[in-house]
Every structure is written in C-alpha cells, then in structure tokens.
Design a protein around this motif. Structure first.
Motif, PDB file in Angstrom:
ATOM      1  N   UNK A   1      43.909  17.257  20.071  1.00  0.00           N
ATOM      2  CA  UNK A   1      43.365  18.539  19.648  1.00  0.00           C
ATOM      3  C   UNK A   1      43.652  18.823  18.178  1.00  0.00           C
ATOM      4  N   UNK A   2      42.646  19.340  17.521  1.00  0.00           N
ATOM      5  CA  UNK A   2      42.799  19.883  16.175  1.00  0.00           C
ATOM      6  C   UNK A   2      42.535  21.372  16.282  1.00  0.00           C
ATOM      7  N   UNK A   3      43.031  22.110  15.316  1.00  0.00           N
ATOM      8  CA  UNK A   3      42.850  23.553  15.308  1.00  0.00           C
ATOM      9  C   UNK A   3      41.937  23.926  14.147  1.00  0.00           C
ATOM     10  N   UNK A   4      41.027  24.854  14.406  1.00  0.00           N
ATOM     11  CA  UNK A   4      40.078  25.350  13.415  1.00  0.00           C
ATOM     12  C   UNK A   4      40.114  26.873  13.451  1.00  0.00           C
ATOM     13  N   UNK A   5      39.769  27.543  12.351  1.00  0.00           N
ATOM     14  CA  UNK A   5      39.602  28.991  12.439  1.00  0.00           C
ATOM     15  C   UNK A   5      38.411  29.285  13.355  1.00  0.00           C
ATOM     16  N   UNK A   6      38.608  30.195  14.295  1.00  0.00           N
ATOM     17  CA  UNK A   6      37.562  30.431  15.280  1.00  0.00           C
ATOM     18  C   UNK A   6      37.585  31.875  15.759  1.00  0.00           C
ATOM     19  N   UNK A   7      36.473  32.273  16.337  1.00  0.00           N
ATOM     20  CA  UNK A   7      36.348  33.578  16.978  1.00  0.00           C
ATOM     21  C   UNK A   7      35.453  33.397  18.205  1.00  0.00           C
ATOM     22  N   UNK A   8      35.857  33.988  19.306  1.00  0.00           N
ATOM     23  CA  UNK A   8      35.055  33.940  20.534  1.00  0.00           C
ATOM     24  C   UNK A   8      34.632  32.520  20.906  1.00  0.00           C
ATOM     25  N   UNK A   9      35.533  31.561  20.726  1.00  0.00           N
ATOM     26  CA  UNK A   9      35.233  30.186  21.103  1.00  0.00           C
ATOM     27  C   UNK A   9      34.293  29.452  20.176  1.00  0.00           C
ATOM     28  N   UNK A  10      34.037  30.005  18.989  1.00  0.00           N
ATOM     29  CA  UNK A  10      33.171  29.346  18.008  1.00  0.00           C
ATOM     30  C   UNK A  10      33.920  29.197  16.695  1.00  0.00           C
TER      31      UNK A  10
ATOM     32  N   UNK B   1      32.695  11.183  11.710  1.00  0.00           N
ATOM     33  CA  UNK B   1      31.814  12.280  12.148  1.00  0.00           C
ATOM     34  C   UNK B   1      31.891  12.448  13.657  1.00  0.00           C
ATOM     35  N   UNK B   2      31.891  11.332  14.367  1.00  0.00           N
ATOM     36  CA  UNK B   2      32.009  11.380  15.821  1.00  0.00           C
ATOM     37  C   UNK B   2      33.346  12.007  16.215  1.00  0.00           C
ATOM     38  N   UNK B   3      34.410  11.613  15.531  1.00  0.00           N
ATOM     39  CA  UNK B   3      35.737  12.175  15.821  1.00  0.00           C
ATOM     40  C   UNK B   3      35.759  13.678  15.583  1.00  0.00           C
ATOM     41  N   UNK B   4      35.128  14.137  14.493  1.00  0.00           N
ATOM     42  CA  UNK B   4      35.069  15.570  14.215  1.00  0.00           C
ATOM     43  C   UNK B   4      34.349  16.301  15.345  1.00  0.00           C
ATOM     44  N   UNK B   5      33.256  15.739  15.834  1.00  0.00           N
ATOM     45  CA  UNK B   5      32.510  16.377  16.919  1.00  0.00           C
ATOM     46  C   UNK B   5      33.366  16.485  18.178  1.00  0.00           C
ATOM     47  N   UNK B   6      34.146  15.463  18.459  1.00  0.00           N
ATOM     48  CA  UNK B   6      35.054  15.498  19.606  1.00  0.00           C
ATOM     49  C   UNK B   6      36.121  16.570  19.390  1.00  0.00           C
ATOM     50  N   UNK B   7      36.675  16.642  18.184  1.00  0.00           N
ATOM     51  CA  UNK B   7      37.680  17.671  17.879  1.00  0.00           C
ATOM     52  C   UNK B   7      37.104  19.067  18.059  1.00  0.00           C
ATOM     53  N   UNK B   8      35.881  19.287  17.576  1.00  0.00           N
ATOM     54  CA  UNK B   8      35.231  20.593  17.738  1.00  0.00           C
ATOM     55  C   UNK B   8      35.000  20.903  19.216  1.00  0.00           C
TER      56      UNK B   8
ATOM     57  N   UNK C   1      26.275  21.195  19.848  1.00  0.00           N
ATOM     58  CA  UNK C   1      27.384  21.288  18.906  1.00  0.00           C
ATOM     59  C   UNK C   1      27.148  22.382  17.869  1.00  0.00           C
ATOM     60  N   UNK C   2      25.932  22.483  17.364  1.00  0.00           N
ATOM     61  CA  UNK C   2      25.618  23.496  16.352  1.00  0.00           C
ATOM     62  C   UNK C   2      25.880  24.899  16.901  1.00  0.00           C
ATOM     63  N   UNK C   3      25.648  25.096  18.189  1.00  0.00           N
ATOM     64  CA  UNK C   3      25.872  26.421  18.782  1.00  0.00           C
ATOM     65  C   UNK C   3      27.357  26.781  18.860  1.00  0.00           C
ATOM     66  N   UNK C   4      28.250  25.813  18.624  1.00  0.00           N
ATOM     67  CA  UNK C   4      29.696  26.068  18.659  1.00  0.00           C
ATOM     68  C   UNK C   4      30.229  26.563  17.319  1.00  0.00           C
ATOM     69  N   UNK C   5      29.359  26.644  16.314  1.00  0.00           N
ATOM     70  CA  UNK C   5      29.766  27.032  14.968  1.00  0.00           C
ATOM     71  C   UNK C   5      29.135  28.365  14.598  1.00  0.00           C
TER      72      UNK C   5
END
Length: 172
Positions: A29-38, A98-105, A141-145
């Motif tokens: 797991x990586x951590x990103x700034x997020x709100x409401x699961x996005x 890029x694939x790894x980033x998508x998995x992290x997201x 994936x785009x809907x997660x951002x």
C-alpha cells in the motif's frame, strides 16, 4: 518525505499528487491525499500548496518548506500510454511503473473493480501487459481521481472512451 508525482490521464488532462509509503507500513500500500475514497490531483503547484495549508497530516509530512516539491523533478506517469500501447514492457521498461501506480491507486481507494480487472496476474513481475485490458481498466481508474478545487462532476466516460478509441489507431 512524500514523493511528488504527475499523472497524465486520457480524457482528463494532467495533475500532480503526493505519494508515500503507507503509515502502517503495509508493503503493498501507498498513501495518497484523498477524500471520499478518491485521490486528489492538483492542476498546479499553487493548488497543491493550498491543499497543504488545509490538511495538517500532509502538511506535517511535507514540512513547512515546500522547496522539495519541484514540478520539474516530479515522477511522471503517462497513463494515456497504457491504453495506446506505446509503452515498452520488460527490463528497464516504461509500462511497469505505470502499472504499479495503478495498483497502488486501486489498493489505496479500495477499488475491487480495478483489482478484479487486473486479475490473478496482479503479482506478476510485469503486471498486465495488454493494451486492450488497460482500455477496460482506465475508465474505472479515472473515476478514482478528483481534481482539487474543481467541481466534483462524474467522470465523462465519453471523453475517456474517445481518448481510448483514438488509441486504436496507434496500437494492436
């Protein structure tokens, strides 16, 4: 220190975000700034600084001196190239990160939809290599951002699909 990354999305444009190892030290797991699961994306550094001024957790992680957040040194992930088939796979590849980033997201947002699309090969050394599979994954994936300080409107699937359909002219 969190890492500044730039993400280029089909049909959505580009944005910056921060990424760091999960505070609970879960390896996958990586951590990103997020709100409401996005995950938050920022169109420019001024917006990122505005966010840091309002979020004590990330402000403390980054510190008061934001000089290390240099957009010219940000790691760039061009997810458009995941669907148009122009990235190389293999040792020293471009697509693997890029694939790894998508998995992290997907892990960070808890998106079982993306993880299911990635399938049982998730742990493979090179991940999903087929551009056609990425054409199915990318709209999810785009809907997660979400872009900071922009109206929260649903992802326009037509814009994403238009970008993806254009990729058919350039790849298998």
């Amino acid at each position: 220190m969190p890492e500044l990354v730039r993400i280029d999305l089909p049909g959505m444009g580009s944005g910056f975000t921060l990424r760091q190892l999960d505070r609970y030290l879960r390896v996958e797991h990586m951590e990103f700034p997020a709100v409401d699961g996005r995950v938050w994306l920022f169109r420019g550094m001024a917006q990122l600084h505005d966010f840091l001024a309002t979020d004590p957790h990330w402000r403390d992680l980054v510190g008061l001196d934001h000089r290390e957040l240099d957009p010219e040194r940000a790691t760039r992930y061009d997810l458009w190239q995941m669907v148009d088939g122009t990235l190389r796979w293999g040792t020293g590849d471009e697509a693997g990160p890029c694939s790894d980033l998508c998995v992290e997201l997907a892990f960070h947002t808890g998106s079982m939809e993306v993880l299911d699309e990635l399938g049982p090969g998730l742990g493979d050394l090179y991940g999903v290599m087929d551009a056609r599979t990425w054409r199915r994954i990318m709209p999810i994936l785009v809907s997660l951002l979400r872009f900071w300080d922009e109206p929260d409107r649903p992802v326009d699937p037509d814009a994403v699909h238009e970008a993806i359909n254009a990729s058919f002219f350039h790849s298998p």
